[in-house]
Motif scaffolding. Structure first.
Motif, PDB file in Angstrom:
ATOM      1  N   PHE A 204       0.805  -1.212   0.000  1.00  0.00           N
ATOM      2  CA  PHE A 204       0.000   0.000   0.000  1.00  0.00           C
ATOM      3  C   PHE A 204       0.844   1.271   0.000  1.00  0.00           C
ATOM      4  CE2 PHE A 204      -3.135  -3.059   1.159  1.00  0.00           C
ATOM      5  CZ  PHE A 204      -4.349  -2.535   0.772  1.00  0.00           C
ATOM      6  N   THR A 205       2.140   1.136   0.117  1.00  0.00           N
ATOM      7  CA  THR A 205       2.992   2.323   0.149  1.00  0.00           C
ATOM      8  C   THR A 205       4.131   2.248  -0.870  1.00  0.00           C
ATOM      9  OG1 THR A 205       4.267   1.337   1.972  1.00  0.00           O
ATOM     10  CG2 THR A 205       2.502   2.850   2.565  1.00  0.00           C
ATOM     11  N   ASP A 206       4.128   1.233  -1.751  1.00  0.00           N
ATOM     12  CA  ASP A 206       5.212   1.178  -2.721  1.00  0.00           C
ATOM     13  C   ASP A 206       4.890   2.052  -3.930  1.00  0.00           C
ATOM     14  OD1 ASP A 206       3.551  -0.251  -4.479  1.00  0.00           O
ATOM     15  OD2 ASP A 206       4.450  -2.184  -4.035  1.00  0.00           O
ATOM     16  N   ASP A 207       5.900   2.293  -4.747  1.00  0.00           N
ATOM     17  CA  ASP A 207       5.749   3.240  -5.849  1.00  0.00           C
ATOM     18  C   ASP A 207       4.707   2.791  -6.862  1.00  0.00           C
ATOM     19  OD1 ASP A 207       7.600   4.922  -4.767  1.00  0.00           O
ATOM     20  OD2 ASP A 207       9.282   4.178  -5.950  1.00  0.00           O
ATOM     21  N   GLU A 208       4.618   1.488  -7.119  1.00  0.00           N
ATOM     22  CA  GLU A 208       3.674   1.007  -8.126  1.00  0.00           C
ATOM     23  C   GLU A 208       2.234   1.238  -7.674  1.00  0.00           C
ATOM     24  OE1 GLU A 208       2.706  -0.552 -11.865  1.00  0.00           O
ATOM     25  OE2 GLU A 208       4.559   0.240 -11.003  1.00  0.00           O
ATOM     26  N   PHE A 209       1.989   1.087  -6.378  1.00  0.00           N
ATOM     27  CA  PHE A 209       0.655   1.370  -5.847  1.00  0.00           C
ATOM     28  C   PHE A 209       0.313   2.841  -6.007  1.00  0.00           C
ATOM     29  CE2 PHE A 209      -1.683   3.147  -2.251  1.00  0.00           C
ATOM     30  CZ  PHE A 209      -2.893   2.495  -2.384  1.00  0.00           C
ATOM     31  N   TRP A 210       1.222   3.708  -5.627  1.00  0.00           N
ATOM     32  CA  TRP A 210       0.961   5.142  -5.654  1.00  0.00           C
ATOM     33  C   TRP A 210       0.766   5.673  -7.069  1.00  0.00           C
ATOM     34  CZ3 TRP A 210       0.828   8.711  -1.542  1.00  0.00           C
ATOM     35  CH2 TRP A 210       1.016   8.150  -0.273  1.00  0.00           C
ATOM     36  N   ARG A 211       1.566   5.214  -7.994  1.00  0.00           N
ATOM     37  CA  ARG A 211       1.606   5.888  -9.291  1.00  0.00           C
ATOM     38  C   ARG A 211       0.305   5.736 -10.071  1.00  0.00           C
ATOM     39  NH1 ARG A 211       3.878   2.496 -14.055  1.00  0.00           N
ATOM     40  NH2 ARG A 211       4.399   4.542 -14.889  1.00  0.00           N
ATOM     41  N   TRP A 212      -0.443   4.665  -9.892  1.00  0.00           N
ATOM     42  CA  TRP A 212      -1.651   4.465 -10.668  1.00  0.00           C
ATOM     43  C   TRP A 212      -2.828   5.282 -10.156  1.00  0.00           C
ATOM     44  CZ3 TRP A 212      -2.265   2.535 -15.367  1.00  0.00           C
ATOM     45  CH2 TRP A 212      -1.201   1.801 -15.894  1.00  0.00           C
ATOM     46  N   HIS A 213      -2.611   6.065  -9.102  1.00  0.00           N
ATOM     47  CA  HIS A 213      -3.629   7.031  -8.701  1.00  0.00           C
ATOM     48  C   HIS A 213      -3.580   8.290  -9.570  1.00  0.00           C
ATOM     49  CE1 HIS A 213      -3.900   4.455  -5.194  1.00  0.00           C
ATOM     50  NE2 HIS A 213      -4.969   5.120  -4.796  1.00  0.00           N
ATOM     51  N   VAL A 214      -2.542   8.420 -10.370  1.00  0.00           N
ATOM     52  CA  VAL A 214      -2.410   9.516 -11.339  1.00  0.00           C
ATOM     53  C   VAL A 214      -2.136   8.881 -12.695  1.00  0.00           C
ATOM     54  CG1 VAL A 214      -1.097  11.548 -12.030  1.00  0.00           C
ATOM     55  CG2 VAL A 214      -1.558  11.128  -9.600  1.00  0.00           C
ATOM     56  N   PHE A 215      -2.960   9.162 -13.683  1.00  0.00           N
ATOM     57  CA  PHE A 215      -2.836   8.440 -14.946  1.00  0.00           C
ATOM     58  C   PHE A 215      -3.412   9.257 -16.095  1.00  0.00           C
ATOM     59  CE2 PHE A 215      -6.791   7.276 -12.855  1.00  0.00           C
ATOM     60  CZ  PHE A 215      -7.737   7.462 -13.850  1.00  0.00           C
ATOM     61  N   ALA A 216      -2.997   8.909 -17.287  1.00  0.00           N
ATOM     62  CA  ALA A 216      -3.621   9.388 -18.516  1.00  0.00           C
ATOM     63  C   ALA A 216      -4.489   8.263 -19.065  1.00  0.00           C
ATOM     64  CB  ALA A 216      -2.556   9.786 -19.532  1.00  0.00           C
ATOM     65  N   ALA A 217      -5.376   8.583 -19.992  1.00  0.00           N
ATOM     66  CA  ALA A 217      -6.202   7.588 -20.672  1.00  0.00           C
ATOM     67  C   ALA A 217      -5.859   7.624 -22.154  1.00  0.00           C
ATOM     68  CB  ALA A 217      -7.689   7.871 -20.444  1.00  0.00           C
ATOM     69  N   HIS A 218      -5.495   6.485 -22.705  1.00  0.00           N
ATOM     70  CA  HIS A 218      -5.093   6.433 -24.113  1.00  0.00           C
ATOM     71  C   HIS A 218      -6.154   7.072 -25.001  1.00  0.00           C
ATOM     72  CE1 HIS A 218      -3.472   4.834 -27.877  1.00  0.00           C
ATOM     73  NE2 HIS A 218      -4.730   4.582 -28.188  1.00  0.00           N
ATOM     74  N   GLY A 219      -5.705   7.975 -25.869  1.00  0.00           N
ATOM     75  CA  GLY A 219      -6.590   8.604 -26.844  1.00  0.00           C
ATOM     76  C   GLY A 219      -7.299   9.839 -26.358  1.00  0.00           C
ATOM     77  N   LYS A 220      -7.175  10.145 -25.054  1.00  0.00           N
ATOM     78  CA  LYS A 220      -7.850  11.318 -24.504  1.00  0.00           C
ATOM     79  C   LYS A 220      -6.813  12.388 -24.222  1.00  0.00           C
ATOM     80  CE  LYS A 220     -11.532   8.546 -23.964  1.00  0.00           C
ATOM     81  NZ  LYS A 220     -11.659   7.214 -24.590  1.00  0.00           N
ATOM     82  N   HIS A 221      -6.875  13.497 -24.971  1.00  0.00           N
ATOM     83  CA  HIS A 221      -5.899  14.569 -24.847  1.00  0.00           C
ATOM     84  C   HIS A 221      -6.593  15.910 -24.617  1.00  0.00           C
ATOM     85  CE1 HIS A 221      -3.547  11.388 -26.724  1.00  0.00           C
ATOM     86  NE2 HIS A 221      -2.472  12.021 -26.322  1.00  0.00           N
ATOM     87  N   GLY A 222      -5.814  16.853 -24.098  1.00  0.00           N
ATOM     88  CA  GLY A 222      -6.319  18.186 -23.850  1.00  0.00           C
ATOM     89  C   GLY A 222      -6.288  19.052 -25.087  1.00  0.00           C
ATOM     90  N   PRO A 223      -6.639  20.330 -24.955  1.00  0.00           N
ATOM     91  CA  PRO A 223      -6.769  21.217 -26.115  1.00  0.00           C
ATOM     92  C   PRO A 223      -5.507  21.318 -26.952  1.00  0.00           C
ATOM     93  CG  PRO A 223      -7.724  22.251 -24.168  1.00  0.00           C
ATOM     94  CD  PRO A 223      -7.012  21.019 -23.694  1.00  0.00           C
ATOM     95  N   GLN A 224      -4.335  21.232 -26.315  1.00  0.00           N
ATOM     96  CA  GLN A 224      -3.081  21.368 -27.057  1.00  0.00           C
ATOM     97  C   GLN A 224      -2.503  20.035 -27.509  1.00  0.00           C
ATOM     98  OE1 GLN A 224      -1.229  23.434 -23.705  1.00  0.00           O
ATOM     99  NE2 GLN A 224      -1.025  25.268 -24.962  1.00  0.00           N
ATOM    100  N   GLY A 225      -3.240  18.950 -27.279  1.00  0.00           N
ATOM    101  CA  GLY A 225      -2.756  17.636 -27.676  1.00  0.00           C
ATOM    102  C   GLY A 225      -1.959  16.924 -26.603  1.00  0.00           C
TER     103      GLY A 225
END
Length: 368
Positions: A204-225
């Protein structure tokens, strides 16, 4: 790839603070049948709102975020023995992939969901132990549409704990800390939290657990790409990062200090049952980003607006990390879902009725 200029919340209000029985009959321990019933209902509710609110959801440059509350997947019984299993599923690491692969991913892979990201609430489950179970609470995020295959670079980044993770078709997040009302209101089983069990605690405190709380979604981009960066928390971890933490800031805010070079969060999502957005200690979106919450706690008296949800725009990030926020979106429409889509068998349904609110789309600001 789509560059989105707006973000829009679809909040699915279902009371999840007490278990809801969805299976008729006396046969006990029908765990996957219960789980699948809830999954199919969530899909049908999404279809219903996509059809009946089509004009409000028509803009192809608006990314729709459909959020269900924490504990949407909470076993409704009957179970035997009830004092051990009560309202959780056993061995969720086996059941949850079946739910994703057999029901949710195939449904939301349709082209009609290409502009959607779905937070399917959370699944409450346990692993048996010699003295008592250890409880887990896991969210499932579905990236809508048929174009979810990761690029070689995204796959490489997903293998690098220092890089921004990207969701293909789906991902899971594990809640870092159980609340004293998670087992049942008035019954504190927080000592059964898996994050306190020496067998699981380190995970519950290792890096792999923490990092997936912040993510991008493939194909979904903001106004500037640029990739849209999502942050996801489950209820209590919005204000307390992990068991034994000496800080009163949430998981994403703790990540800001722990991983200072991580990308800023554009959209901070919270699925909860008994939480509100907390700008001082919890909200982690960037300046001009958004925080969105959908909560499943039974409303009090007098009744509060239902679904219980909120959308806030961050107007300033202060030096100490606290956010100043302002009201942003208004609700365009709120309607109870049809009777056949209400979660629960007759006699088990909650008041207020399961409902869906479609919120006004909000502009996504360019990253400065």
């Amino acid at each position: 790839m789509t560059n989105y200029t707006k973000i829009q919340l679809i909040s699915y209000g279902a009371v999840t603070s007490t278990p809801t029985r969805v299976l008729a009959g006396d046969q006990s321990n029908r765990y996957y049948e219960d789980l699948a019933s809830r999954g199919r209902t969530l899909c049908d509710v999404a279809d219903w709102v996509a059809t009946t609110s089509a004009s409000s959801l028509a803009d192809p440059e608006t990314l729709k975020v459909f959020v269900a509350p924490e504990f949407y997947f909470r076993y409704g019984g009957p179970s035997d023995p009830p004092e051990v299993l009560n309202d959780s599923y056993p061995d969720g690491e086996q059941l949850l992939p079946r739910l994703a692969e057999e029901i949710l991913k195939p449904h939301f892979a349709a082209e009609g969901y290409a502009d959607w990201v779905v937070v399917a609430g959370s699944m409450f489950w346990h692993k048996r132990g010699p003295a008592h179970p250890s409880y887990f609470n896991t969210t499932l995020v579905i990236n809508g549409g048929p174009d979810t295959a990761l690029t070689p670079q995204e796959r490489a980044d997903n293998a690098d704990v220092r890089a921004l993770a990207t969701v293909g078709a789906a991902t899971t997040n594990q809640k870092s800390l159980m609340s004293n009302i998670d087992y049942a209101i008035g019954v504190d089983r927080s000592e059964w939290d898996a994050s306190l069990n020496p067998m699981f605690r380190l995970s519950f405190t290792d890096d792999e657990f923490w990092r997936w709380h912040v993510f991008a979604a493939h194909g979904k981009h903001g106004p500037q790409g640029q990739p849209l960066v999502f942050g996801l928390e489950v209820c209590l971890e919005h204000i307390v990062a992990y068991a034994g933490s000496d800080s009163d800031v949430g998981l994403l805010r703790t990540m800001e200090a722990r991983v200072p070079d991580q990308p800023e969060v554009d959209i901070h999502l919270v699925t909860s049952c008994g939480m509100t957005l907390n700008p001082a200690f919890g909200v982690a979106a960037r300046d001009d980003g958004y925080a969105m919450i959908v909560d499943g706690m039974q409303p009090g008296v007098p009744p509060l607006p239902w679904p219980n949800a909120d959308v806030r725009r961050v107007t300033r990030v202060q030096h100490d990390g606290r956010r100043s926020v302002g009201a942003s979106a208004r609700v365009l429409s709120t309607r109870p879902v049809p009777t056949n889509l209400q979660l629960g068998v007759a006699g088990s349904r909650h008041n207020p009725l399961d409902s869906v609110a479609v919120w006004e789309a909000q502009p996504l600001a360019d990253v400065v």
